[in-house]
Scaffold this motif. Structure first.
Motif, short mmCIF file in Angstrom:
data_model
loop_
_atom_site.label_atom_id
_atom_site.label_comp_id
_atom_site.label_asym_id
_atom_site.label_seq_id
_atom_site.Cartn_x
_atom_site.Cartn_y
_atom_site.Cartn_z
N PHE A 344 0.86 -1.19 0.00
CA PHE A 344 0.00 0.00 0.00
C PHE A 344 0.89 1.23 0.00
O PHE A 344 1.83 1.34 0.80
CB PHE A 344 -0.89 0.04 1.24
N THR A 345 0.61 2.18 -0.90
CA THR A 345 1.42 3.40 -0.95
C THR A 345 0.67 4.49 -1.71
O THR A 345 -0.52 4.36 -2.00
CB THR A 345 2.80 3.10 -1.58
N SER A 346 1.37 5.57 -2.03
CA SER A 346 0.80 6.70 -2.77
C SER A 346 1.74 7.06 -3.91
O SER A 346 2.90 6.63 -3.94
CB SER A 346 0.59 7.90 -1.84
N ASP A 347 1.24 7.89 -4.85
CA ASP A 347 2.07 8.22 -6.01
C ASP A 347 2.90 9.48 -5.83
O ASP A 347 3.89 9.69 -6.54
CB ASP A 347 1.20 8.33 -7.27
N ASN A 348 2.50 10.34 -4.91
CA ASN A 348 3.25 11.58 -4.64
C ASN A 348 2.66 12.23 -3.39
O ASN A 348 1.71 11.71 -2.79
CB ASN A 348 3.20 12.55 -5.83
N GLY A 349 3.20 13.37 -3.01
CA GLY A 349 2.73 14.03 -1.79
C GLY A 349 1.34 14.63 -1.91
O GLY A 349 0.73 14.63 -2.99
N PRO A 350 0.81 15.18 -0.81
CA PRO A 350 -0.55 15.73 -0.80
C PRO A 350 -0.65 16.98 -1.67
O PRO A 350 0.32 17.68 -1.91
CB PRO A 350 -0.77 16.07 0.67
N ARG A 379 4.36 18.15 -6.35
CA ARG A 379 5.12 18.98 -7.28
C ARG A 379 6.36 19.61 -6.65
O ARG A 379 7.06 20.38 -7.30
CB ARG A 379 4.24 20.06 -7.94
N ASP A 380 6.64 19.27 -5.41
CA ASP A 380 7.89 19.68 -4.76
C ASP A 380 8.82 18.48 -4.65
O ASP A 380 8.35 17.34 -4.47
CB ASP A 380 7.64 20.20 -3.34
N VAL A 381 10.13 18.71 -4.70
CA VAL A 381 11.08 17.63 -4.43
C VAL A 381 11.65 17.73 -3.02
O VAL A 381 12.65 17.09 -2.70
CB VAL A 381 12.21 17.56 -5.49
N TRP A 382 11.02 18.56 -2.17
CA TRP A 382 11.27 18.46 -0.74
C TRP A 382 10.66 17.14 -0.26
O TRP A 382 9.84 16.53 -0.95
CB TRP A 382 10.64 19.64 0.02
N GLU A 383 11.02 16.73 0.94
CA GLU A 383 10.59 15.43 1.43
C GLU A 383 9.07 15.26 1.43
O GLU A 383 8.55 14.18 1.14
CB GLU A 383 11.13 15.20 2.85
N GLY A 384 8.33 16.31 1.72
CA GLY A 384 6.87 16.20 1.76
C GLY A 384 6.24 15.90 0.42
O GLY A 384 5.11 15.39 0.37
N GLY A 385 6.93 16.21 -0.66
CA GLY A 385 6.41 15.92 -1.98
C GLY A 385 6.76 14.54 -2.48
O GLY A 385 6.15 14.03 -3.43
N LEU A 386 7.76 13.89 -1.82
CA LEU A 386 8.30 12.64 -2.34
C LEU A 386 8.24 11.47 -1.37
O LEU A 386 8.25 10.32 -1.78
CB LEU A 386 9.76 12.83 -2.76
N ARG A 387 8.22 11.73 -0.07
CA ARG A 387 8.26 10.63 0.92
C ARG A 387 6.87 9.99 0.98
O ARG A 387 5.87 10.68 1.22
CB ARG A 387 8.68 11.18 2.28
N MET A 388 6.81 8.68 0.79
CA MET A 388 5.53 7.98 0.63
C MET A 388 5.16 7.13 1.86
O MET A 388 6.03 6.52 2.49
CB MET A 388 5.58 7.06 -0.59
N PRO A 389 3.85 7.07 2.19
CA PRO A 389 3.38 6.24 3.31
C PRO A 389 3.24 4.79 2.84
O PRO A 389 2.16 4.36 2.43
CB PRO A 389 2.02 6.86 3.64
N THR A 390 4.30 4.03 2.89
CA THR A 390 4.34 2.70 2.27
C THR A 390 4.27 1.59 3.32
O THR A 390 5.04 1.59 4.28
CB THR A 390 5.62 2.54 1.42
N LEU A 391 3.36 0.64 3.08
CA LEU A 391 3.16 -0.50 3.98
C LEU A 391 3.25 -1.80 3.18
O LEU A 391 2.92 -1.82 1.98
CB LEU A 391 1.79 -0.43 4.66
N ALA A 392 3.66 -2.87 3.84
CA ALA A 392 3.75 -4.17 3.18
C ALA A 392 3.23 -5.25 4.12
O ALA A 392 3.52 -5.25 5.32
CB ALA A 392 5.18 -4.48 2.78
N SER A 393 2.47 -6.18 3.55
CA SER A 393 1.96 -7.33 4.31
C SER A 393 2.22 -8.60 3.51
O SER A 393 1.93 -8.66 2.31
CB SER A 393 0.46 -7.17 4.57
#
Length: 700
Positions: A344-350, A379-393
């Motif tokens: 489970f993850t996202s494609d980019n920041g909020p 649309r930013d390359v600061w961490e908030g634009g790129l760091r993803m909430p990634t989970l694995a099961s």
């Protein structure tokens, strides 16, 4: 006088004696059965939107900040693994999704910047790779990589032409901005495609999060009860929420979950799913309906009710959370949960790009701090634009409550899925397998974290962001991570521009720019070199550093003319990566060619340094009777693998600094057949020369 291609080839054949003639039988432990794989991708969901990553921290502070609840995703983290340093490949959806699907970063990708609806390249994808390994494959939800054509639905990059057996969802990028396709409540009616048939007319009152979930459940059940039940499956489940219109479901999530409860596909036109009734865009989750917060952080003043805008956003995210719980229960009900890898993850920041009914408070990610403990948004390359909430099961292989802090990217999942399925990843893949981190077995190889992107806007002027970047113009941007350090450049004008450098482990908000410290000048130089060595020029996404010559590498050890080689035995249908594989035999040669007529079946990987005699423009050509792939540093140089026509000569041109440049040459060989590989180069205005011990060197 120029020699013929075949004569040149035969002059460079490697002697048969250097290749193994047979393999000794060895006791090899049985490998685990290939897992089912479900990759769930949300649209614009921030790192900070999940309880386990950030919202629970807000809740526990006790200062009455607004917070969201994600109980099912939190449970997924508790029973599996969470990645705290996984990055999207780009801060916007199309290039991020394309890089995930093809396993290459933005330095080598063909979909870059804001190239929505651009045709994803006809090359290896996660789906083609797994399909070749016997998987059934499905893509559900948002695609947006089909290529524009007036002859719909015959799009050049329809998912079925990129390895998916079944597609159900939105084809065009913009269609994903509306979450009621039949009504088109705020963005107009949309098309939903079941492979090549538009079925939107039968989907009244179908909220897309519910629609994709119900169809995903139906597809899994049909697969497990059908003729292909013995095959593992791969599902790409791409939600279009919470991005764009903040629309509400029709009703509460159906009671129960899994095979008999939760969302269900009815197959009835006008009531296709069991929530396609009632009034559209009306249901607010009861946890948020009467929610209040302390807007001024003053306990003496009354709390305020959440604006409806944020009730909508939180409800949309909670709906996704409920869907994950529903799908998880289905896997248990079908007795396939233990050997199903779910990501489970996202494609980019909020995002701030949310469409709302008239009179609503504009949406801002600041309300929930959806960007988490970072600065930057979509649309930013600061961490908030790129760091993803990634989970694995993956209950059979992943321990409970695991936190994985090693840096990684979405493009690493292709190599990871290959490893999990016990097949080799294509040599083209930039990523590395994350299986060692997930399972705790084997050594985790360090991967690449690199992003380039162009955007005409600005970083939002949020009070919670560092003052130096509020309202900062973006334009050409780059980000590279090396260990704990991240280099960031905005408004890049040339390859000589300095990176801002931050230690994102001790300083995740990127408050202290270390680039001003003389001790970081060496890493500054390394970052400038690596971003040129790890990318290829793309004329459709021009960069101000495209014409900069690629720096040479330092060679500290003694070198000799020729190439080192490794032989990997196997019946490979495509050029495979050497990562995670053990060579059958190793050696060195003065000559370039992968096989003799009686050589065993497999792949030869050559490693060498090409010596550029001077700064300049170099053209390389490749011609082969089989399949081959060539890298220069970490960039793709020549690709004669997927879809390559045997014997065709292909070319590419690069600018190089004088000195030694590492080259990897991968070549497949079939038993009893010579590959007849020919690799040549020429300097601008010069003559062609074959790559050999006259211009290639290896470290002993």
């Amino acid at each position: 006088m120029q020699t013929t291609w075949k004569a040149s080839v035969m002059a460079f054949l490697i002697p048969i004696s250097f290749l193994p003639s047979r393999t000794l039988a060895q006791a090899v432990p049985a490998k685990p059965a290939a897992p089912n794989i479900i990759f769930i991708l949300t649209d614009d969901l921030g790192y900070g939107d999940l309880g386990v990553f950030f919202q629970s921290q807000r809740q526990k502070k006790g200062d009455n900040l607004p917070f969201q609840l994600t109980p099912h995703l939190d449970q997924m983290a508790a029973t599996g693994a969470k990645f705290t340093n996984q990055y999207s490949n780009a801060p916007v959806c199309a290039p991020s999704r394309a890089s995930f699907i093809t396993g290459v970063n933005q330095g080598n990708a063909s979909v870059r910047d804001n190239q929505f609806d651009k045709q994803i390249e006809d090359n290896h994808t996660i789906a083609t790779m797994l399909k070749a390994a016997g998987y059934s494959t499905a893509a559900i939800g948002k695609w947006g990589l089909q290529g524009e054509t007036k002859e719909e639905p015959n799009w050049p990059a329809h998912p079925s032409k990129r390895g998916f057996d079944q597609f159900f969802g939105y084809m065009r990028h913009a269609d994903g901005h509306e979450h009621y396709p039949y009504e088109g409540l705020y963005r107009g009616k949309k098309q939903i495609w079941d492979n090549y048939t538009n079925v939107a007319e039968g989907l009244s009152k179908c909220y897309t999060t519910d629609l994709w979930t119900a169809y995903a459940k139906k597809w899994i059940v049909d697969h497990e009860q059908g003729k292909d039940a013995k095959k593992p499956f791969f599902m790409f489940l791409a939600y279009d929420a919470p991005h764009a219109v903040l629309e509400l479901p029709t009703q509460a999530y159906p009671k129960g979950a899994g095979l008999k409860g939760g969302l269900q596909w009815t197959g009835t036109k006008g009531g296709m799913i069991n929530t396609a009734s009632g009034e559209i865009d009306t249901y607010v989750h009861p946890d948020y309906a009467a929610a209040t917060y302390d807007d001024d952080q003053n306990a003496a003043t009354p709390e305020l009710a959440w604006p409806d805008t944020y009730k909508r956003y939180a409800t949309a995210n909670r709906r996704i959370d409920d869907a994950i719980g529903d799908l998880s229960q289905l896997l248990k009900d079908l007795n396939i949960a233990d050997n199903t890898l779910v990501i489970f993850t996202s494609d980019n920041g909020p995002s701030i790009e949310s469409y709302l009914p008239k009179g609503f408070v504009p949406f801002s990610p600041e309300f929930f701090a959806s960007f988490g403990p970072f600065d930057g948004i979509k649309r930013d390359v600061w961490e908030g634009g790129l760091r993803m909430p990634t989970l694995a099961s993956w209950p059979a292989r992943i321990g409970t409550g695991k936190t994985i802090a090693a840096p990684s990217m979405l493009s690493d999942w292709m190599a990871t899925f290959a490893d999990a399925a016990n097949i080799p990843a294509p040599a083209r893949t930039d990523g590395v397998s994350l299986l060692p981190s997930l399972t705790g077995k084997g050594k985790q190889e360090a991967g690449q974290v690199y992003v380039e992107y162009k955007e005409g806007g600005r970083t939002p002027d949020f009070k919670s962001f560092e003052e130096s970047r509020r309202g900062r113009k973006r334009d050409q941007m780059q980000m590279i991570r090396m260990g704990d350090l991240v280099g960031v450049r905005y408004q890049v004008k040339s390859a000589d521009d300095d990176f801002e450098i931050y230690n994102v482990v001790t300083d995740p908000k990127e408050t202290k720019n270390l680039a001003t410290d003389p001790a970081y000048q060496k890493i500054q130089k390394e970052m400038k070199e690596k971003v040129l060595q790890g990318r290829r020029v793309d004329a459709e996404a021009p960069r101000p550093y495209d014409q900069a010559a690629v720096p040479a590498s330092k060679v500290s050890k003694a070198i000799s003319p020729g190439l080192s080689w490794q032989f990997f035995k196997g019946n490979f249908s495509y050029v495979v990566s050497e990562k995670g594989r053990t060579a059958e035999k190793k050696g060195a040669s003065k000559l370039l060619n992968p096989a003799a007529l009686t050589a065993p079946e497999g792949m030869v990987l050559y490693k060498a340094y090409f010596k550029a005699p001077q700064d300049g423009t170099y053209t390389f050509s490749l011609q082969t009777k089989g399949k081959a792939y060539v890298r220069l540093h970490e960039a793709e140089l020549l690709d004669a693998d997927f879809g390559y026509a045997s014997g065709k000569e292909i070319f590419t041109t690069v600018r190089l600094k004088a000195g030694y440049h590492p080259v990897k040459i991968y070549a497949l060989q079939k038993a009893g057949k010579a590959n007849e590989l020919m690799l040549k180069y020429k300097e601008e205005g010069g003559d062609w020369s074959s790559l050999s011990n006259k211009n290639l060197y290896f470290v002993k």
